[in-house]
Design a protein around this motif. Structure first.
Motif, short mmCIF file in Angstrom:
data_model
loop_
_atom_site.label_atom_id
_atom_site.label_comp_id
_atom_site.label_asym_id
_atom_site.label_seq_id
_atom_site.Cartn_x
_atom_site.Cartn_y
_atom_site.Cartn_z
N ILE A 62 47.25 33.23 39.68
CA ILE A 62 46.14 33.84 40.41
C ILE A 62 45.40 34.82 39.51
O ILE A 62 44.16 34.82 39.44
CB ILE A 62 46.62 34.53 41.70
N MET A 63 46.15 35.64 38.81
CA MET A 63 45.54 36.63 37.93
C MET A 63 44.81 35.95 36.76
O MET A 63 43.74 36.40 36.35
CB MET A 63 46.57 37.62 37.41
N ASP A 64 45.37 34.88 36.24
CA ASP A 64 44.71 34.10 35.18
C ASP A 64 43.37 33.57 35.69
O ASP A 64 42.34 33.70 35.03
CB ASP A 64 45.63 32.97 34.73
N TYR A 65 43.39 32.99 36.87
CA TYR A 65 42.17 32.45 37.50
C TYR A 65 41.12 33.56 37.65
O TYR A 65 39.96 33.39 37.28
CB TYR A 65 42.55 31.88 38.86
N CYS A 66 41.55 34.69 38.18
CA CYS A 66 40.62 35.80 38.42
C CYS A 66 40.10 36.38 37.11
O CYS A 66 38.94 36.80 37.03
CB CYS A 66 41.29 36.88 39.26
N GLY A 67 40.94 36.37 36.08
CA GLY A 67 40.50 36.84 34.77
C GLY A 67 39.48 35.91 34.16
O GLY A 67 38.49 36.36 33.56
N ARG A 68 39.70 34.62 34.32
CA ARG A 68 38.77 33.63 33.75
C ARG A 68 37.36 33.81 34.31
O ARG A 68 36.37 33.73 33.58
CB ARG A 68 39.28 32.22 34.04
N TRP A 69 37.26 34.07 35.61
CA TRP A 69 35.95 34.21 36.24
C TRP A 69 35.60 35.66 36.55
O TRP A 69 34.66 35.92 37.30
CB TRP A 69 35.85 33.29 37.45
N ASN A 70 36.34 36.57 35.95
CA ASN A 70 36.06 38.00 36.06
C ASN A 70 35.98 38.48 37.51
O ASN A 70 35.11 39.29 37.86
CB ASN A 70 34.79 38.37 35.27
N TYR A 71 36.85 37.97 38.35
CA TYR A 71 36.90 38.41 39.75
C TYR A 71 37.53 39.80 39.81
O TYR A 71 38.54 40.06 39.15
CB TYR A 71 37.74 37.45 40.59
N ASP A 72 36.96 40.65 40.62
CA ASP A 72 37.50 41.99 40.86
C ASP A 72 38.60 41.90 41.90
O ASP A 72 38.47 42.36 43.03
CB ASP A 72 36.37 42.93 41.31
N ILE A 73 39.71 41.29 41.51
CA ILE A 73 40.80 41.05 42.44
C ILE A 73 41.42 42.36 42.92
O ILE A 73 41.82 42.48 44.08
CB ILE A 73 41.86 40.08 41.84
N GLY A 74 41.48 43.37 42.06
CA GLY A 74 42.01 44.67 42.46
C GLY A 74 41.18 45.29 43.57
O GLY A 74 41.71 45.75 44.58
N GLY A 75 39.87 45.30 43.37
CA GLY A 75 38.99 45.84 44.40
C GLY A 75 39.08 45.05 45.69
O GLY A 75 39.09 45.63 46.79
N ALA A 76 39.14 43.73 45.56
CA ALA A 76 39.22 42.88 46.76
C ALA A 76 40.53 43.12 47.52
O ALA A 76 40.52 43.17 48.75
CB ALA A 76 39.08 41.42 46.37
N ILE A 77 41.64 43.27 46.80
CA ILE A 77 42.93 43.52 47.45
C ILE A 77 42.88 44.84 48.21
O ILE A 77 43.27 44.91 49.39
CB ILE A 77 44.09 43.52 46.43
N ILE A 78 42.40 45.88 47.56
CA ILE A 78 42.35 47.20 48.20
C ILE A 78 41.43 47.17 49.42
O ILE A 78 41.78 47.67 50.49
CB ILE A 78 41.93 48.27 47.18
N GLU A 79 40.25 46.56 49.28
CA GLU A 79 39.33 46.46 50.42
C GLU A 79 39.94 45.65 51.55
O GLU A 79 39.78 45.98 52.73
CB GLU A 79 38.01 45.84 49.98
N LYS A 80 40.63 44.56 51.22
CA LYS A 80 41.21 43.70 52.25
C LYS A 80 42.35 44.40 52.99
O LYS A 80 42.49 44.26 54.21
CB LYS A 80 41.71 42.39 51.62
N ILE A 81 43.16 45.18 52.26
CA ILE A 81 44.22 45.95 52.92
C ILE A 81 43.60 46.93 53.92
O ILE A 81 44.07 47.05 55.05
CB ILE A 81 45.09 46.68 51.88
N GLU A 82 42.55 47.61 53.49
CA GLU A 82 41.87 48.56 54.39
C GLU A 82 41.27 47.84 55.60
O GLU A 82 41.39 48.31 56.72
CB GLU A 82 40.77 49.32 53.63
N TYR A 83 40.64 46.72 55.36
CA TYR A 83 40.05 45.95 56.45
C TYR A 83 41.12 45.50 57.44
O TYR A 83 40.97 45.65 58.65
CB TYR A 83 39.30 44.73 55.87
N ASN A 84 42.23 44.96 56.90
CA ASN A 84 43.30 44.47 57.77
C ASN A 84 43.95 45.58 58.58
O ASN A 84 44.41 45.35 59.69
CB ASN A 84 44.37 43.75 56.95
N ARG A 85 43.98 46.79 58.02
CA ARG A 85 44.58 47.92 58.72
C ARG A 85 43.90 48.16 60.07
O ARG A 85 44.53 48.61 61.02
CB ARG A 85 44.48 49.17 57.86
#
Length: 121
Positions: free
Chosen positions: A80-103
């Motif tokens: 997953i991290m390799d994939y996100c690195g290849r396309w420069n996805y802000d996976i860290g930001g998305a994870i943090i935002e998604k945790i907040e949203y799910n809360r």
């Protein structure tokens, strides 16, 4: 873990994969066209291997002191991290935002998850 630490993990996973030649033509060194669907399917294959490890209670072949499921989950995260690195996805930001949203999601509240038709398995 914060967004910056997750980005470092993403970059490390991608850079290890890149250095190993998974993203470049071995003869020319040019960046390969990678099939996103195939890369996502490879994540799925790691999860399937984790399921098999859990089902059979196996230890890992390569890291014999660890359960197979644990190692395959690590492989899935690496992919997953390799994939996100290849396309420069802000996976860290998305994870943090998604945790907040799910809360704050009604369907993630315990009282709603246990209702008939809720999110429990």
């Amino acid at each position: 873990m914060n967004k910056v630490e997750i980005k470092r993990l993403r970059d490390r996973c991608y850079n290890e994969s890149y250095t190993a030649g998974w993203h470049t033509n071995s003869e020319t060194g040019e960046l390969l066209e990678r099939n996103k669907g195939e890369m996502i399917a490879l994540v799925h294959s790691e999860l399937s291997e984790a399921m098999e490890g859990e089902r059979k209670g196996l230890m890992d072949d390569h890291l014999p002191t660890r359960p197979m499921a644990e190692v395959e989950m690590a492989d899935a995260v690496i992919r997953i991290m390799d994939y996100c690195g290849r396309w420069n996805y802000d996976i860290g930001g998305a994870i943090i935002e998604k945790i907040e949203y799910n809360r704050n999601r009604a369907d993630h509240k315990l009282e709603n998850r246990v209702k008939n038709g809720g999110k429990r398995f």
